[in-house]
Design a protein around this motif. Structure first.
Motif, PDB file in Angstrom:
ATOM      1  N   GLN A  30       5.140  19.549  -1.100  1.00  0.00           N
ATOM      2  CA  GLN A  30       5.539  18.100  -0.682  1.00  0.00           C
ATOM      3  C   GLN A  30       4.865  17.491   0.632  1.00  0.00           C
ATOM      4  OE1 GLN A  30       9.831  18.769  -0.821  1.00  0.00           O
ATOM      5  NE2 GLN A  30      10.006  18.014  -3.003  1.00  0.00           N
ATOM      6  N   ARG A  31       4.718  18.521   1.596  1.00  0.00           N
ATOM      7  CA  ARG A  31       4.092  17.871   2.937  1.00  0.00           C
ATOM      8  C   ARG A  31       2.884  17.729   2.546  1.00  0.00           C
ATOM      9  NH1 ARG A  31       6.541  22.787   7.001  1.00  0.00           N
ATOM     10  NH2 ARG A  31       8.851  22.270   6.371  1.00  0.00           N
ATOM     11  N   GLN A  32       1.974  18.442   1.723  1.00  0.00           N
ATOM     12  CA  GLN A  32       0.640  18.114   1.478  1.00  0.00           C
ATOM     13  C   GLN A  32       0.557  16.994   0.541  1.00  0.00           C
ATOM     14  OE1 GLN A  32      -2.476  18.005   2.276  1.00  0.00           O
ATOM     15  NE2 GLN A  32      -2.500  20.261   2.250  1.00  0.00           N
ATOM     16  N   ARG A  33       1.533  16.606  -0.031  1.00  0.00           N
ATOM     17  CA  ARG A  33       1.395  15.332  -1.047  1.00  0.00           C
ATOM     18  C   ARG A  33       1.537  14.028   0.150  1.00  0.00           C
ATOM     19  NH1 ARG A  33       4.407  18.357  -4.752  1.00  0.00           N
ATOM     20  NH2 ARG A  33       3.227  18.228  -6.796  1.00  0.00           N
ATOM     21  N   VAL A  34       2.372  14.163   1.305  1.00  0.00           N
ATOM     22  CA  VAL A  34       2.648  13.128   2.385  1.00  0.00           C
ATOM     23  C   VAL A  34       1.155  12.995   2.930  1.00  0.00           C
ATOM     24  CG1 VAL A  34       3.521  12.708   4.437  1.00  0.00           C
ATOM     25  CG2 VAL A  34       4.928  14.048   2.730  1.00  0.00           C
ATOM     26  N   ALA A  35       0.527  14.142   3.103  1.00  0.00           N
ATOM     27  CA  ALA A  35      -1.078  13.969   3.820  1.00  0.00           C
ATOM     28  C   ALA A  35      -1.855  13.103   2.819  1.00  0.00           C
ATOM     29  CB  ALA A  35      -1.502  15.307   4.092  1.00  0.00           C
ATOM     30  N   LEU A  36      -1.871  13.515   1.309  1.00  0.00           N
ATOM     31  CA  LEU A  36      -2.400  12.857   0.374  1.00  0.00           C
ATOM     32  C   LEU A  36      -2.284  11.203   0.516  1.00  0.00           C
ATOM     33  CD1 LEU A  36      -2.463  15.359  -2.607  1.00  0.00           C
ATOM     34  CD2 LEU A  36      -4.367  14.655  -1.258  1.00  0.00           C
ATOM     35  N   ALA A  37      -0.857  11.171   0.335  1.00  0.00           N
ATOM     36  CA  ALA A  37      -0.532   9.609   0.390  1.00  0.00           C
ATOM     37  C   ALA A  37      -0.970   8.946   1.660  1.00  0.00           C
ATOM     38  CB  ALA A  37       1.290   9.541   0.557  1.00  0.00           C
ATOM     39  N   ARG A  38      -1.257   9.627   2.964  1.00  0.00           N
ATOM     40  CA  ARG A  38      -1.583   8.823   4.067  1.00  0.00           C
ATOM     41  C   ARG A  38      -3.056   8.672   3.817  1.00  0.00           C
ATOM     42  NH1 ARG A  38      -0.033  12.479   9.036  1.00  0.00           N
ATOM     43  NH2 ARG A  38      -1.775  13.553   8.000  1.00  0.00           N
ATOM     44  N   ALA A  39      -3.821   9.521   3.114  1.00  0.00           N
ATOM     45  CA  ALA A  39      -5.021   9.320   2.873  1.00  0.00           C
ATOM     46  C   ALA A  39      -5.524   7.949   2.027  1.00  0.00           C
ATOM     47  CB  ALA A  39      -5.777  10.332   2.405  1.00  0.00           C
ATOM     48  N   ILE A  40      -4.510   8.189   0.943  1.00  0.00           N
ATOM     49  CA  ILE A  40      -4.629   6.984  -0.035  1.00  0.00           C
ATOM     50  C   ILE A  40      -4.395   5.502   0.513  1.00  0.00           C
ATOM     51  CG2 ILE A  40      -3.875   6.042  -2.424  1.00  0.00           C
ATOM     52  CD1 ILE A  40      -3.137   9.175  -3.011  1.00  0.00           C
ATOM     53  N   ARG A  62       0.838  -1.112   0.031  1.00  0.00           N
ATOM     54  CA  ARG A  62       0.005   0.101   0.067  1.00  0.00           C
ATOM     55  C   ARG A  62       0.878   1.345  -0.049  1.00  0.00           C
ATOM     56  NH1 ARG A  62      -5.156  -0.098   4.304  1.00  0.00           N
ATOM     57  NH2 ARG A  62      -5.482  -2.291   4.156  1.00  0.00           N
ATOM     58  N   SER A  63       1.800   1.265   0.818  1.00  0.00           N
ATOM     59  CA  SER A  63       2.747   2.510   0.879  1.00  0.00           C
ATOM     60  C   SER A  63       3.419   2.924  -0.320  1.00  0.00           C
ATOM     61  CB  SER A  63       3.891   2.540   2.097  1.00  0.00           C
ATOM     62  OG  SER A  63       4.678   1.399   1.883  1.00  0.00           O
ATOM     63  N   ALA A  64       3.893   1.835  -1.003  1.00  0.00           N
ATOM     64  CA  ALA A  64       4.565   1.837  -2.195  1.00  0.00           C
ATOM     65  C   ALA A  64       4.041   2.522  -3.191  1.00  0.00           C
ATOM     66  CB  ALA A  64       5.473   0.566  -2.701  1.00  0.00           C
ATOM     67  N   ARG A  65       2.761   2.005  -3.466  1.00  0.00           N
ATOM     68  CA  ARG A  65       1.680   2.528  -4.263  1.00  0.00           C
ATOM     69  C   ARG A  65       1.385   3.815  -3.907  1.00  0.00           C
ATOM     70  NH1 ARG A  65      -4.233   2.087  -3.934  1.00  0.00           N
ATOM     71  NH2 ARG A  65      -5.344   2.446  -6.303  1.00  0.00           N
ATOM     72  N   ALA A  66       1.023   4.312  -2.871  1.00  0.00           N
ATOM     73  CA  ALA A  66       0.564   5.647  -2.529  1.00  0.00           C
ATOM     74  C   ALA A  66       1.793   6.549  -2.623  1.00  0.00           C
ATOM     75  CB  ALA A  66      -0.043   5.479  -1.037  1.00  0.00           C
ATOM     76  N   ILE A  67       3.021   6.267  -2.227  1.00  0.00           N
ATOM     77  CA  ILE A  67       4.166   7.182  -2.375  1.00  0.00           C
ATOM     78  C   ILE A  67       4.522   7.506  -3.774  1.00  0.00           C
ATOM     79  CG2 ILE A  67       6.417   7.355  -1.974  1.00  0.00           C
ATOM     80  CD1 ILE A  67       5.979   6.214   0.779  1.00  0.00           C
TER      81      ILE A  67
END
Length: 330
Positions: free
Chosen positions: A139-149, A114-119
């Protein structure tokens, strides 16, 4: 899998103050609905009620076929992205993304998948070992998006996630969020006070005012047929012009700036200011005691102090009564 969301008769009171007043709307599955309105209109409170972070005074929330009004937030099947990012400063990108999965005891193999796909989806693979302090705001906002994904929940709630970014980055992130929502088939509810975000991203807009719904519809519905003078002025840059409509009938007439024609015919006006924006020019004019905005394609030779006249096609006029409600058929 995605799920529809609906709220019915939501009310939230803090003591004697009602911050959400009988709000009802439905969000179709795999669509993006924007809760739009000025600060303090109740949009973030509604999102928190859907998430289960607040309990409603009245009303109910349904996600799919389930009534989740009294269900714990962790069991509602939603992920949430906040304005503040809410990242752990001592954890790197990978650890921030998978933190929730570790808490829930997800197996290592599944966590890695899951993490590989989201990141990868948010373009952060080269930064997976960096701490938040080493990342830009986007980039920080993308981390928050990845955490939701990575949560792989069917419903995603976003509370003004782009407010801390500069204008150019907001435009880029708008496109990325919309693309992710469509690719993943998420049901998304997105809170903002920025009409540009609403108009460019939403399948459906819920326009709020003082805790109540002012209008629900597609971005085109709200722009082309505003239900009230408030909606007419809130949607559109520059906003719709509101002019006195006369002594009889509706109280005010609305004209979008792009529907005004400057020339030898119509009502007398004087140019107050000219704002050249490249592809278009915004001309501010005075007519009697009213300031009117006109949008002109390209550049204009008009300058402050120039006398001109304003005209428009009858079919481009909108009419509102004294209470600000739209009047059709006029």
């Amino acid at each position: 899998m995605s799920l529809a969301v609906s709220v019915d008769g939501l009310v939230k009171r803090w003591g004697t103050t009602t911050v959400v007043d009988d709000v009802s709307f439905a969000v179709p599955e795999a669509s993006l609905t924007v809760l739009l309105g000025p600060s303090g209109c109740g949009k973030s409170t509604i999102l928190r009620l859907i998430a289960g972070l607040e309990d409603p005074t009245e009303g109910r929330v349904r996600i799919g076929a389930r009534d989740v009004t009294r269900v714990d937030a962790s069991k509602r099947g939603v992920s949430m992205v906040f304005q503040s990012y809410a990242l752990f400063p001592h954890l790197d990108v990978f650890e921030n993304v998978v933190f929730g999965l570790k808490v829930r005891g997800v197996a290592k193999a599944e966590l890695a998948r899951r993490s590989a796909r989201a990141i990868d989806m948010v373009g952060l693979e080269p930064y997976r070992d960096r701490k938040p302090s080493q990342l830009s705001g986007g980039q920080r906002q993308r981390v928050a998006l990845a955490r939701a994904i990575v949560a792989e929940q069917p419903v995603c709630l976003m509370d003004a996630p782009l407010s801390n970014l500069d204008a150019k980055l907001r435009a880029t992130m708008r496109d990325e969020i919309r693309d992710l929502q469509q690719r993943l088939g998420l049901t998304m509810i997105y809170v903002t006070h920025d009409q540009t975000e609403a108009m460019s991203m939403a399948d459906q807009v819920v326009l709020l005012r003082e805790g109540c719904i002012e209008q629900i519809g597609s971005p085109a519905d709200l722009y082309e047929k505003p239900a009230s003078a408030f909606a007419a002025r809130f949607i559109g840059l520059p906003p719709m012009n509101l002019l006195p409509a006369g002594t009889e009938g509706p109280a005010r007439m609305g004209i979008r700036p792009e529907h005004l024609t400057l020339g030898p015919e119509g009502i007398a006006a004087e140019v107050a200011a000219v704002d050249y924006l490249g592809a278009e020019t915004i001309v501010r004019l005075k007519t009697d005691d009213t300031v009117v905005m006109a949008r002109v394609q390209g550049k204009t030779d008009l300058v402050a102090g120039t006398a001109t006249r304003l005209s428009w096609r009858p079919e481009d006029a909108h009419f509102f009564d004294e209470s600000g409600v739209r009047r059709d058929g006029l």
